[in-house]
Design a protein around this motif. Structure first.
Motif, short mmCIF file in Angstrom:
data_model
loop_
_atom_site.label_atom_id
_atom_site.label_comp_id
_atom_site.label_asym_id
_atom_site.label_seq_id
_atom_site.Cartn_x
_atom_site.Cartn_y
_atom_site.Cartn_z
N THR A 163 29.27 32.21 42.54
CA THR A 163 29.31 33.27 41.53
C THR A 163 30.67 33.97 41.54
OG1 THR A 163 28.39 34.89 43.08
CG2 THR A 163 26.83 33.66 41.72
N ALA A 164 30.90 34.76 40.51
CA ALA A 164 32.20 35.40 40.33
C ALA A 164 32.55 36.35 41.48
CB ALA A 164 32.22 36.16 39.01
N GLU A 165 31.52 36.88 42.16
CA GLU A 165 31.77 37.80 43.27
C GLU A 165 32.50 37.15 44.45
OE1 GLU A 165 28.57 39.28 40.74
OE2 GLU A 165 28.88 37.37 41.78
N THR A 166 32.56 35.82 44.43
CA THR A 166 33.30 35.09 45.46
C THR A 166 34.73 35.62 45.58
OG1 THR A 166 31.97 33.10 45.11
CG2 THR A 166 34.13 32.80 46.13
N GLU A 167 35.35 35.91 44.46
CA GLU A 167 36.73 36.37 44.49
C GLU A 167 36.85 37.73 45.16
OE1 GLU A 167 40.63 36.72 41.54
OE2 GLU A 167 38.64 36.21 40.71
N PRO A 182 39.43 32.84 43.28
CA PRO A 182 38.41 32.61 42.26
C PRO A 182 37.36 31.60 42.72
CG PRO A 182 40.60 32.55 41.30
CD PRO A 182 40.79 32.55 42.79
N ALA A 183 36.17 31.69 42.14
CA ALA A 183 35.06 30.82 42.54
C ALA A 183 35.43 29.34 42.39
CB ALA A 183 33.82 31.15 41.71
#
Length: 301
Positions: free
Chosen positions: A210-214, A220-221
């Motif tokens: 998901t985008a929260e990975t970054e 970035p994911a």
């Protein structure tokens, strides 16, 4: 208003009521845990029971196998509760046959729910206090092993992590509401979801992120998926062996994965991460975990 809609008076449980843990609405992550526990143990029932000692109540936050007919049935007097003992002692409770065990002969849970054999372990909040019990039960005698206790404790650790995350999120929302500027005053707690796949030949891939990975790893994911095969990117060297072993233990027993480790980002920043997930059969005979990774730095500071 049902028994589950009445707010508790215990200060610790009030917090759980406010963030939804004690509400009658079901929480899918808890439902999955009890269902998987019932399957792994091949037992009749599994429950996540929250104890409200001050109001003489136990809440079945999640249950599998009791064949309850209405939400009102998910709250009972503590007179029917073996889980109460687990929470009071903050320790596992093992019962092979309650009908002949002198500690429990005539206990109301035997007649009301048909519980004969019982194994329960404590679930703790962020302060380390036992507030609930995760249990498995049978309507016939069963000799539980020490390995059974260890596996159920691994499940309970995952539940404890989820509860701590819910409490932390509520605290952050409250703090944000009190700060000038609202949501911009404090960062939201960060949780990323990654799908980790381990193939039979040992190949590892991150199939989704998901985008929260970054926000957690600073990349970035899509880049994370391309560069790394597991969830331990930037893991500190001294934490890596136990981190890897945590997935091995989860795979060996098909039990929930739960681990806490440190990462050091390229800019030198150190973070504590906490992850949990459930293993499932994946493609081509491999295993897949849908992992929730939380930035736990605030919890450990």
């Amino acid at each position: 208003m049902s028994g589950m809609d009445v707010p508790p008076t215990d200060s610790g449980l009030i917090r759980l009521y406010e963030n939804g843990v004690l509400r009658p609405t079901r929480t899918p992550v808890f439902d999955r845990v009890v269902e998987q526990a019932r399957r792994i143990f091949s037992c009749q029932a599994s429950l996540l029971t929250i104890i409200d000692e001050a109001n003489d109540r136990q809440f079945f936050k999640a249950e599998a196998g009791l064949m309850l007919t209405a939400d009102e049935d998910r709250v009972t007097s503590l007179a029917y509760s073996f889980c109460r003992i687990v929470v009071a002692n903050s320790a596992p409770l093992v019962i092979a046959d309650a009908r002949i065990d002198p500690r429990f002969s005539g206990h109301l849970a035997i007649g009301r729910f048909g519980v004969v054999a019982y194994l329960g372990v404590p679930v703790k909040d962020e302060t380390g206090r036992a507030i609930a019990a995760l249990c498995v039960a049978e309507s016939r005698p069963r000799d539980w092993t020490s390995a059974n206790v260890e596996v159920l404790q691994a499940f309970a650790e995952g539940v404890s992590t989820q509860i701590k995350t819910m409490v932390l999120s509520e605290r952050m929302r409250t703090a944000i509401g009190q700060e000038p500027g609202g949501a911009s005053a404090l960062p939201q707690p960060t949780s990323a979801v990654l799908t980790y796949h381990h193939a039979p030949d040992g190949t590892e891939t991150i199939d989704a992120a998901t985008a929260e990975t970054e926000q957690i790893w600073g990349i970035p994911a899509a880049e994370y998926m391309a560069r790394f095969g597991d969830v331990f990117a930037f893991c500190m060297v001294e934490d890596y062996p136990l981190a890897r072993a945590s997935f091995g233990n989860s795979a060996a027993g098909m039990i929930p994965w739960h681990h806490r480790w440190r990462i050091r980002l390229p800019d030198g920043q150190v973070k504590w991460l906490e992850g949990h997930g459930l293993p499932a059969s994946g493609r081509n005979g491999g295993l897949t975990w849908d992992c929730t990774i939380n930035d736990a730095t605030r919890l450990t500071s």
